[in-house]
Design an enzyme around this catalytic site. Structure first.
Site, PDB file in Angstrom:
ATOM      1  CG  ASP A 252     -11.614 -60.725 -10.621  1.00  0.00           C
ATOM      2  OD1 ASP A 252     -12.460 -59.857 -10.363  1.00  0.00           O
ATOM      3  OD2 ASP A 252     -11.912 -61.847 -11.073  1.00  0.00           O
TER       4      ASP A 252
ATOM      5  CG  HIS B  26     -14.671 -54.059 -15.085  1.00  0.00           C
ATOM      6  ND1 HIS B  26     -15.770 -54.320 -15.870  1.00  0.00           N
ATOM      7  CD2 HIS B  26     -13.803 -55.082 -15.319  1.00  0.00           C
ATOM      8  CE1 HIS B  26     -15.585 -55.442 -16.542  1.00  0.00           C
ATOM      9  NE2 HIS B  26     -14.388 -55.927 -16.217  1.00  0.00           N
TER      10      HIS B  26
ATOM     11  CB  SER C  20       0.323 -54.991 -14.227  1.00  0.00           C
ATOM     12  OG  SER C  20       1.310 -54.064 -13.851  1.00  0.00           O
TER      13      SER C  20
END
EC number: 4.1.1.65
Length: 293
Positions: free
Chosen positions: A90, A147, A254
């Site tokens: 995200d 992911h 980050s």
């Protein structure tokens, strides 16, 4: 003037000590003080908890527990299709495109070296020459687990020590070679789409970068490059991750950089600088080579 001051402070502040202090504090279970920190942070950054597995702030006993909160099982559907790669995080796309002449676009008027990003490993850099890259910035309000874009077998992991500059849009636009200067964890996977790199970039007050197979890679911060190699697919001990599976996380926000080999994938046409990303949405598709007769 204010922006210039902020950039100057990035060079002057003791970023390593600030990061160490932030990591120490974020791990503490301090009762009402922890709850106050979580609620203040959430209010300031407008954190949306509706997709969290545990949406109540009281479920988290330390700030880090809150920050790496998992989502409920169906919060991020994974785009179907064997030829479709998906978003790893995200966040917001800061740059994407083709790696040209061994250079990657960081921001307007700022390129950095592919070889420098990969800690001077020219043989590894050669695998991505003229390939595709995409850089995703994870803001403080985002979900901070990372992911897999596709099924992959881990070939190697490289820890590269470095600076801990902030990686927000202001610093990305103004600090040269930012991603090749900052601390990072480089994960190299063998996939059906050729070699893929998934690089987790550290930043100011990012207390830890962790992977699902190694746990905390940083800290400790020993100031030396470290490299691990792993068994090939089918061999005992091989580390195999499925498309959409979690591979790591940041404790504070980050950046993730993905690299792909030449003529293996093309990035989804709807993506551009500033696109908002969600785990599991389409990232790229395989380049299909016509069959020869």
């Amino acid at each position: 003037m204010l922006e210039r001051i902020k950039i100057k402070l990035q060079y002057l502040l003791p970023k390593q000590w600030l990061t160490l202090l932030a990591g120490w504090g974020a791990d503490k279970q301090a009762g009402w003080l922890t709850q106050l920190a979580i609620k203040t942070f959430s209010r300031y950054y407008k954190v949306d908890m509706k997709d969290a597995q545990n949406p109540e702030f009281s479920s988290y006993h330390s700030f880090n527990e809150f920050f790496v909160r998992p989502l409920h099982a169906d919060a991020r559907p994974i785009a179907a299709g064997d030829q479709v790669l998906v978003q790893p995080a995200d966040g917001t796309i800061s740059q994407l495109g083709t790696i040209r002449d061994g250079q990657i676009l960081q921001a307007k008027e700022h390129n950095y070296s592919l070889e420098a990003l990969l800690a001077g490993n020219y043989q590894l850099a050669a695998e991505f020459q003229n390939g595709q890259f995409i850089t995703t910035y994870l803001a403080p309000h985002d979900y901070h687990r990372v992911h897999m874009p596709c099924y992959g077998v881990l070939r190697e992991m490289i820890y590269v020590p470095g600076d801990l500059f902030s990686v927000n849009p202001l610093t990305t636009a103004n600090i040269p070679n930012l991603f090749a200067r900052n601390e990072r964890v480089i994960c190299i996977f063998d996939t059906a789409f050729g070699t893929m790199a998934q690089i987790l970039v550290g930043a100011t007050v990012v207390g830890s970068i962790e992977t699902v197979w190694a746990g905390s890679v940083t800290p400790p911060r020993e100031g030396v490059i470290r490299r691990w190699t792993y068994p090939a697919a089918g061999d005992e001990g091989a580390i195999v991750l499925e498309k959409g599976q979690e591979m790591g996380h940041f404790k504070l926000g980050s950046t993730v950089i993905n690299l792909f080999a030449e003529n293996k994938v093309y990035l989804a046409v709807q993506l551009s600088n500033g696109s908002i990303t969600r785990v599991g949405e389409p990232l790229a598709e395989a380049v299909v080579t016509p069959a020869t007769s």
